[in-house]
Design a protein around this motif. Structure first.
Motif, PDB file in Angstrom:
ATOM      1  N   LYS A  67       0.713  -1.204   0.023  1.00  0.00           N
ATOM      2  CA  LYS A  67       0.001   0.118   0.085  1.00  0.00           C
ATOM      3  C   LYS A  67       0.759   1.098  -0.186  1.00  0.00           C
ATOM      4  N   TRP A  68       1.973   0.976   0.764  1.00  0.00           N
ATOM      5  CA  TRP A  68       2.795   2.608   0.968  1.00  0.00           C
ATOM      6  C   TRP A  68       3.761   2.864  -0.401  1.00  0.00           C
ATOM      7  N   ILE A  69       4.252   1.660  -0.794  1.00  0.00           N
ATOM      8  CA  ILE A  69       4.976   1.739  -2.020  1.00  0.00           C
ATOM      9  C   ILE A  69       4.144   2.297  -3.144  1.00  0.00           C
ATOM     10  N   GLY A  70       2.947   1.704  -3.392  1.00  0.00           N
ATOM     11  CA  GLY A  70       1.974   2.016  -4.333  1.00  0.00           C
ATOM     12  C   GLY A  70       1.463   3.535  -4.376  1.00  0.00           C
ATOM     13  N   ASN A  71       1.245   3.913  -3.034  1.00  0.00           N
ATOM     14  CA  ASN A  71       0.790   5.359  -3.017  1.00  0.00           C
ATOM     15  C   ASN A  71       1.896   6.350  -3.265  1.00  0.00           C
ATOM     16  N   MET A  72       3.081   5.861  -2.769  1.00  0.00           N
ATOM     17  CA  MET A  72       4.352   6.775  -2.865  1.00  0.00           C
ATOM     18  C   MET A  72       4.743   6.698  -4.505  1.00  0.00           C
ATOM     19  N   VAL A  73       4.416   5.762  -5.416  1.00  0.00           N
ATOM     20  CA  VAL A  73       4.523   5.968  -6.825  1.00  0.00           C
ATOM     21  C   VAL A  73       3.692   6.993  -7.420  1.00  0.00           C
ATOM     22  N   LYS A  74       2.379   7.130  -6.890  1.00  0.00           N
ATOM     23  CA  LYS A  74       1.469   8.167  -7.187  1.00  0.00           C
ATOM     24  C   LYS A  74       1.808   9.477  -6.537  1.00  0.00           C
ATOM     25  N   GLY A  75       2.810   9.753  -5.870  1.00  0.00           N
ATOM     26  CA  GLY A  75       3.057  10.836  -5.296  1.00  0.00           C
ATOM     27  C   GLY A  75       2.387  11.138  -4.088  1.00  0.00           C
ATOM     28  N   ASP A  76       1.824   9.987  -3.284  1.00  0.00           N
ATOM     29  CA  ASP A  76       1.349  10.124  -2.122  1.00  0.00           C
ATOM     30  C   ASP A  76       1.931   9.582  -0.948  1.00  0.00           C
ATOM     31  N   PHE A  77       2.663  10.324  -0.262  1.00  0.00           N
ATOM     32  CA  PHE A  77       3.229   9.840   1.086  1.00  0.00           C
ATOM     33  C   PHE A  77       2.954   9.529   2.240  1.00  0.00           C
ATOM     34  N   GLY A  78       1.433   9.737   2.220  1.00  0.00           N
ATOM     35  CA  GLY A  78       0.795   9.313   3.435  1.00  0.00           C
ATOM     36  C   GLY A  78       0.517  10.783   4.187  1.00  0.00           C
ATOM     37  N   THR A  79      -0.270  10.568   5.409  1.00  0.00           N
ATOM     38  CA  THR A  79      -0.224  11.565   6.378  1.00  0.00           C
ATOM     39  C   THR A  79       0.553  11.229   7.624  1.00  0.00           C
ATOM     40  N   SER A  80       1.010  12.676   8.088  1.00  0.00           N
ATOM     41  CA  SER A  80       1.835  12.464   9.103  1.00  0.00           C
ATOM     42  C   SER A  80       1.105  11.992  10.438  1.00  0.00           C
ATOM     43  N   LEU A  81       1.788  11.245  11.319  1.00  0.00           N
ATOM     44  CA  LEU A  81       0.925  10.506  12.441  1.00  0.00           C
ATOM     45  C   LEU A  81       1.053  11.662  13.620  1.00  0.00           C
ATOM     46  N   ILE A  82       2.067  12.639  13.503  1.00  0.00           N
ATOM     47  CA  ILE A  82       2.212  13.573  14.723  1.00  0.00           C
ATOM     48  C   ILE A  82       1.241  14.673  14.266  1.00  0.00           C
ATOM     49  N   ARG A  83       1.357  15.335  13.239  1.00  0.00           N
ATOM     50  CA  ARG A  83       0.416  16.404  12.635  1.00  0.00           C
ATOM     51  C   ARG A  83      -0.613  15.649  12.157  1.00  0.00           C
ATOM     52  N   ARG A  84      -1.707  15.291  12.728  1.00  0.00           N
ATOM     53  CA  ARG A  84      -2.642  14.294  12.174  1.00  0.00           C
ATOM     54  C   ARG A  84      -3.334  15.147  11.042  1.00  0.00           C
ATOM     55  N   GLY A  85      -3.554  14.621   9.938  1.00  0.00           N
ATOM     56  CA  GLY A  85      -4.474  14.975   8.881  1.00  0.00           C
ATOM     57  C   GLY A  85      -3.637  15.865   7.736  1.00  0.00           C
ATOM     58  N   VAL A  86      -2.215  16.195   8.151  1.00  0.00           N
ATOM     59  CA  VAL A  86      -1.329  16.974   7.364  1.00  0.00           C
ATOM     60  C   VAL A  86      -0.728  15.836   6.442  1.00  0.00           C
ATOM     61  N   PRO A  87      -0.616  16.059   4.957  1.00  0.00           N
ATOM     62  CA  PRO A  87       0.061  15.173   4.028  1.00  0.00           C
ATOM     63  C   PRO A  87       1.414  15.352   4.495  1.00  0.00           C
ATOM     64  N   VAL A  88       2.065  14.173   4.239  1.00  0.00           N
ATOM     65  CA  VAL A  88       3.578  14.357   4.423  1.00  0.00           C
ATOM     66  C   VAL A  88       4.063  15.089   3.124  1.00  0.00           C
ATOM     67  N   SER A  89       3.643  15.015   1.871  1.00  0.00           N
ATOM     68  CA  SER A  89       4.131  15.522   0.876  1.00  0.00           C
ATOM     69  C   SER A  89       4.134  17.150   0.999  1.00  0.00           C
ATOM     70  N   GLU A  90       3.171  17.672   1.660  1.00  0.00           N
ATOM     71  CA  GLU A  90       2.925  18.931   1.935  1.00  0.00           C
ATOM     72  C   GLU A  90       4.055  19.617   2.861  1.00  0.00           C
ATOM     73  N   MET A  91       4.519  18.678   3.925  1.00  0.00           N
ATOM     74  CA  MET A  91       5.412  19.080   4.872  1.00  0.00           C
ATOM     75  C   MET A  91       6.886  19.212   4.101  1.00  0.00           C
ATOM     76  N   ILE A  92       7.157  18.331   3.256  1.00  0.00           N
ATOM     77  CA  ILE A  92       8.412  18.079   2.571  1.00  0.00           C
ATOM     78  C   ILE A  92       8.287  19.300   1.796  1.00  0.00           C
ATOM     79  N   TRP A  93       7.215  19.600   0.737  1.00  0.00           N
ATOM     80  CA  TRP A  93       7.439  20.782  -0.006  1.00  0.00           C
ATOM     81  C   TRP A  93       7.498  22.096   0.514  1.00  0.00           C
ATOM     82  N   ASN A  94       7.030  22.168   1.745  1.00  0.00           N
ATOM     83  CA  ASN A  94       6.931  23.453   2.427  1.00  0.00           C
ATOM     84  C   ASN A  94       8.347  23.897   2.910  1.00  0.00           C
ATOM     85  N   ARG A  95       9.309  22.706   2.965  1.00  0.00           N
ATOM     86  CA  ARG A  95      10.707  23.054   3.768  1.00  0.00           C
ATOM     87  C   ARG A  95      11.644  22.571   2.632  1.00  0.00           C
ATOM     88  N   LEU A  96      11.299  22.193   1.503  1.00  0.00           N
ATOM     89  CA  LEU A  96      12.159  21.869   0.303  1.00  0.00           C
ATOM     90  C   LEU A  96      12.960  23.212  -0.080  1.00  0.00           C
TER      91      LEU A  96
END
Length: 316
Positions: A67-96
């Motif tokens: 499930k994880w690798i399939g979503n990652m290929v689509k560009g979906d890195f999941g959601t943060s467990l600490i900041r619930r509901g915040v997409p991981v991709s959003e966290m990365i792109w904000n700091r990149l």
């Protein structure tokens, strides 16, 4: 060249899959698990089951990986467990962008200083200049970035007040290029120190070998100016070790600046990785690990391409 690049990309696919499997297994085997810091000890078993069901934590590990690798290929890195509901991709792109700015500045600074120093040292081997550059290079390699960063903060930031001690910009101040550069100078210099030292040594060693070659003697015998002989004929052939270092430096765009970003409170990818490690935010850690592996592959590919561009004797 094009068929070679395609082959390298195809060869990288199983490598990246293997890295993702190992990274996923190691993080899943970490003690405590992702629920260790998130769940209230008084949480009811049925609420805990709902939490694990929501994030797929109760699935078999191979199902979770697929499930994880399939979503990652689509560009979906999941959601943060600490900041619930915040997409991981959003966290990365904000700091990149902050990390790219810091790494680009430090890399440019390292090359602008190290390559000329290495060449001048090679042109005058075993002189006072050469010994001075060599000692400076050894000190640069031996000096820890965190210590140098702290010393610069204390001296230039606190005592002299020349530079801000942290952050990417001044709070409550309109955007300005000078303000960004003012905050960038110290972390970029600290991050470039180790690269400068290594690049200087590589450049010196490579250019000493090149300047002893027969075609350099021939160019001098034909009456070319020393500047033309060294910088036009010699440098191009002496760039191979430098290109190798550049390819190895590319992965640092993700994690190499972690300590420097923490010291200077620079909101980048490296700092995000450390914060996620301490908080056990596993989706962020897994995403950054795979992205770093991709940068390693890209760095090696870029280095191979630059070899052929700067040295026509290399063919693929």
């Amino acid at each position: 060249m094009i068929p070679y690049i395609i082959r390298r990309i195809l060869m990288a696919i199983p490598l990246l899959i293997g890295i993702s499997i190992i990274s996923f297994a190691i993080i899943k085997a970490a003690p405590g698990g992702p629920t260790g810091l998130l769940m209230d000890p008084t949480m009811k078993p049925e609420d805990q089951a709902k939490f694990e069901e929501k994030y797929g934590l109760n699935d078999p590990i191979h199902v979770q990986y697929v499930k994880w690798i399939g979503n990652m290929v689509k560009g979906d890195f999941g959601t943060s467990l600490i900041r619930r509901g915040v997409p991981v991709s959003e966290m990365i792109w904000n700091r990149l962008p902050n990390t790219l700015l810091l790494m680009a500045a430090s890399t440019i600074l390292a090359f602008l200083i190290a390559v000329p120093l290495g060449i001048f040292s090679a042109m005058r081997p075993y002189t006072k200049l050469d010994y001075t550059v060599t000692i400076g290079s050894f000190l640069g390699v031996a000096t820890p970035n965190f210590w140098l960063g702290l010393m610069m903060i204390i001296f230039f930031g606190v005592q002299l007040g020349w530079f801000p001690t942290g952050g990417v910009a001044t709070l409550n101040v309109p955007f300005s290029i000078w303000d960004r550069l003012h905050h960038l100078i110290m972390p970029a210099f600290v991050l470039a120190t180790a690269d400068m030292a290594a690049l200087t040594r590589y450049t010196r060693s490579s250019m000493i070998d090149v300047l002893r070659q027969d075609y350099i003697r021939t160019a001098r015998a034909k009456g070319f100016k020393e500047h033309t002989v060294v910088w036009k004929h010699g440098l191009r052939n002496g760039l191979i070790p430098i290109i190798t270092m550049f390819g190895l430096m590319l992965p640092n765009f993700i994690g190499g600046a972690a300590i420097t970003e923490m010291i200077f409170s620079w909101p980048g990818i490296g700092r995000l990785f450390i914060e996620s490690a301490f908080s056990r935010d596993y989706p962020v850690l897994m995403a950054l690990t795979v992205i770093t592996a991709v940068f390693v592959v890209i760095g090696n590919l870029v280095a191979d391409i630059l070899y052929a561009i700067f040295d026509p004797r290399i063919e693929y």
